[in-house]
Enzyme design. Structure first.
Site, mmCIF file in Angstrom:
data_model
loop_
_atom_site.group_PDB
_atom_site.id
_atom_site.type_symbol
_atom_site.label_atom_id
_atom_site.label_comp_id
_atom_site.label_asym_id
_atom_site.label_seq_id
_atom_site.Cartn_x
_atom_site.Cartn_y
_atom_site.Cartn_z
ATOM 1 N N LYS A 1 -5.004 9.806 3.541
ATOM 2 C CA LYS A 1 -5.722 8.882 4.425
ATOM 3 C C LYS A 1 -6.798 9.586 5.244
ATOM 4 O O LYS A 1 -6.585 10.698 5.730
ATOM 5 C CB LYS A 1 -4.687 8.209 5.346
ATOM 6 C CG LYS A 1 -5.209 7.177 6.301
ATOM 7 C CD LYS A 1 -6.062 6.113 5.671
ATOM 8 C CE LYS A 1 -5.388 5.373 4.542
ATOM 9 N NZ LYS A 1 -6.329 4.551 3.735
ATOM 10 N N ASP B 1 -2.110 10.838 -1.572
ATOM 11 C CA ASP B 1 -2.408 9.845 -2.612
ATOM 12 C C ASP B 1 -2.685 10.514 -3.947
ATOM 13 O O ASP B 1 -2.510 9.912 -4.999
ATOM 14 C CB ASP B 1 -3.605 8.987 -2.204
ATOM 15 C CG ASP B 1 -3.182 8.092 -1.058
ATOM 16 O OD1 ASP B 1 -3.205 8.575 0.093
ATOM 17 O OD2 ASP B 1 -2.785 6.953 -1.315
ATOM 18 N N GLN C 1 -2.238 2.076 10.001
ATOM 19 C CA GLN C 1 -0.942 2.264 9.338
ATOM 20 C C GLN C 1 0.072 2.928 10.273
ATOM 21 O O GLN C 1 1.279 2.883 10.023
ATOM 22 C CB GLN C 1 -1.105 3.112 8.066
ATOM 23 C CG GLN C 1 -1.727 2.382 6.892
ATOM 24 C CD GLN C 1 -3.234 2.518 6.848
ATOM 25 O OE1 GLN C 1 -3.882 2.754 7.867
ATOM 26 N NE2 GLN C 1 -3.807 2.368 5.680
ATOM 27 N N ARG D 1 0.848 -1.182 0.000
ATOM 28 C CA ARG D 1 0.000 0.000 0.000
ATOM 29 C C ARG D 1 0.883 1.231 0.000
ATOM 30 O O ARG D 1 2.100 1.120 0.063
ATOM 31 C CB ARG D 1 -0.995 -0.009 1.182
ATOM 32 C CG ARG D 1 -0.554 -0.785 2.366
ATOM 33 C CD ARG D 1 -0.057 -0.109 3.609
ATOM 34 N NE ARG D 1 -0.129 1.287 3.649
ATOM 35 C CZ ARG D 1 0.921 2.050 3.818
ATOM 36 N NH1 ARG D 1 2.124 1.534 3.964
ATOM 37 N NH2 ARG D 1 0.796 3.351 3.837
ATOM 38 N N GLY D 2 0.213 2.403 -0.040
ATOM 39 C CA GLY D 2 0.963 3.646 -0.173
ATOM 40 C C GLY D 2 1.052 4.013 -1.646
ATOM 41 O O GLY D 2 1.417 3.167 -2.477
ATOM 42 N N ARG E 1 -7.274 0.094 -7.054
ATOM 43 C CA ARG E 1 -7.492 1.091 -5.998
ATOM 44 C C ARG E 1 -7.702 2.444 -6.691
ATOM 45 O O ARG E 1 -6.892 2.849 -7.521
ATOM 46 C CB ARG E 1 -6.324 1.152 -5.005
ATOM 47 C CG ARG E 1 -6.266 -0.090 -4.117
ATOM 48 C CD ARG E 1 -5.441 0.123 -2.875
ATOM 49 N NE ARG E 1 -6.130 0.932 -1.879
ATOM 50 C CZ ARG E 1 -5.548 1.379 -0.764
ATOM 51 N NH1 ARG E 1 -4.277 1.129 -0.534
ATOM 52 N NH2 ARG E 1 -6.231 2.087 0.112
HETATM 53 O O1 MRU Z 1 -4.617 3.106 2.218
HETATM 54 P P1 MRU Z 1 -3.134 3.339 2.156
HETATM 55 O O2 MRU Z 1 -2.398 2.755 3.298
HETATM 56 O O3 MRU Z 1 -2.564 2.939 0.817
HETATM 57 O O4 MRU Z 1 -2.980 4.911 2.270
HETATM 58 C C1 MRU Z 1 -1.698 5.484 2.237
HETATM 59 C C2 MRU Z 1 -1.699 6.937 2.478
HETATM 60 O O5 MRU Z 1 -2.719 7.562 2.646
HETATM 61 C C3 MRU Z 1 -0.357 7.621 2.396
HETATM 62 O O6 MRU Z 1 -0.322 8.727 3.253
HETATM 63 C C4 MRU Z 1 -0.120 8.085 0.958
HETATM 64 O O7 MRU Z 1 -0.291 7.026 0.071
HETATM 65 C C5 MRU Z 1 1.232 8.654 0.788
HETATM 66 S S1 MRU Z 1 2.496 7.424 0.899
HETATM 67 C C6 MRU Z 1 3.987 8.150 0.558
#
Ligand code: MRU
Length: 368
Positions: A260, A249, A209, A53-54, A96
């Protein structure tokens, strides 16, 4: 970055170059397990079900997913290859919806493959493009980290030697990228320069997370404290936070930031308490095609079971336990959008910009 003193990346190509290895993040911080991804279908599942993820890592994973499907289709004629490729790209793209890095990486693959005449050439180009997306991500994070650390150095200079308190939400760490992270690249670089710092880590329900952030900071020697998601406003009111830095994101052309769920509330509290609020924004997470974030950036809604249960460790086992009464209804919005007016600045690999200078500052930089 380091796990038990050993260097890791979050994704890498296997030695035989026919499969992709990832750290299964569902099992962290309790178990470090490397998962072998052998097909594009498996990569779609890994992205959708958050084995990884991320936003930047999702982009790199999608690029490798295209390479894997090219291998799978390599013995077919060019019409069948093209049909299978387009289907796979569509499946990856749907895995996603919020992180724009996914679309960006797939577009890069599409462009690279379209320039090749033969299936053999396409397979080679898909591998080179996936490797380039991954390597560039590491370079982008390193440059972004240096700009952010310059900012922390300035802030720290006025603190009389006490640690600078950074608050972060979710995991914008090396686990969310290929290496280094975005927010954590700033932190690791600042710590490496000897700037005293401490990080407040939001737990980040429902997927927690914050457990990843706290774990990776600890593994890499950074002092940090986990707080429940609702604590940030209280800490800011009492002068216990010097700066908030979050990931993104997708950031729209006007500077609105999707990140997030819960990021927006941190931005509101920061605004009220005059705590600077920065976004670590690598250029592949900038979406110049979306003019405004609120209402236009697609917000992922995930399975309500993520809210109604919690995963943890007990009696020597990883397990999932129910939190609410049978039949409880829950909604699970995975992201929110922070309007640009609450953002002090965007830390990018090209420097730090304000909402007004962001789009010109990043113009033309998204394809490396
Ligand atoms: O649902 P996730 O864990 O993929 O969400 C991740 C985030 O919201 C991070 O803050 C974002 O992707 C930036 S990661 C460098």
């Amino acid at each position: 970055m380091l796990i038990d003193g050993k260097r890791f990346r979050s994704i890498w190509l296997a030695d035989d170059a026919r499969s992709v290895l990832i750290i299964d993040q569902r099992r962290l911080p309790f178990t470090v397990e490397v998962e072998t991804i052998r097909s594009c279908r498996q990569m779609v599942t890994a992205i959708r079900d958050m084995h990884l993820r991320g936003a930047p890592l999702i982009g790199a994973a999608a690029a490798y997913g295209v390479y894997l499907v090219c291998l799978e289709l390599a013995d077919l004629g060019s019409a069948a290859f093209e049909k299978g490729l387009q289907r796979a790209i569509a499946e990856l793209n749907a895995s996603r919806p919020t992180a724009v890095n996914l679309r960006w990486a797939l577009e890069r693959q599409r462009t690279a493959l379209a320039a090749c005449a033969s299936v053999k050439d396409k397979v080679g180009a898909a591998r080179r493009t996936a490797d380039a997306v991954a390597e560039e991500d590491v370079a982008i994070c390193a440059r972004l980290g240096r700009h952010g650390a310059d900012l922390l150095a300035e802030m720290s200079a006025g603190l009389g030697g006490r640690p600078i308190n950074v608050l972060t939400h979710c995991n914008a760490g090396w686990l969310a990228t290929v290496d280094l992270g975005t927010v954590t690249s700033v932190i690791y670089e600042a710590a490496g320069r000897g700037i005293p710092l401490h990080v407040w880590v939001d737990e980040t329900r429902p997927r927690n997370q914050g457990a990843l952030t706290s774990w990776e900071l600890g593994q890499n020697g950074v002092d940090n404290t986990v707080i429940c998601d609702n604590a940030g406003g209280h800490l800011m009111q009492h002068g216990m936070v010097d700066v908030v830095i979050v990931g993104t994101d997708r950031t729209a052309r006007n500077g609105d930031v999707a990140n997030k769920i819960g990021t927006y509330l941190k931005a509101l509290a920061a605004h009220d308490t005059r705590v600077p609020f920065y976004v670590a924004l690598p250029s592949p997470s900038f979406d110049p095609d979306t003019p405004v974030g609120v209402g236009l950036i697609p917000i992922e809604e995930r399975d309500s079971r993520e809210v109604l249960t919690v995963r943890g460790y007990g009696d020597g086992h990883e397990r999932t336990v129910q939190l609410f009464a049978d039949g409880t209804t829950a909604a699970n919005y995975a992201f929110d959008v922070t309007p640009a007016r609450f953002v002090t600045g965007y830390i990018t690999e090209h420097g730090v910009f304000g909402p007004d200078t962001l789009a010109p500052g990043l113009a033309g930089s998204r394809h490396g």
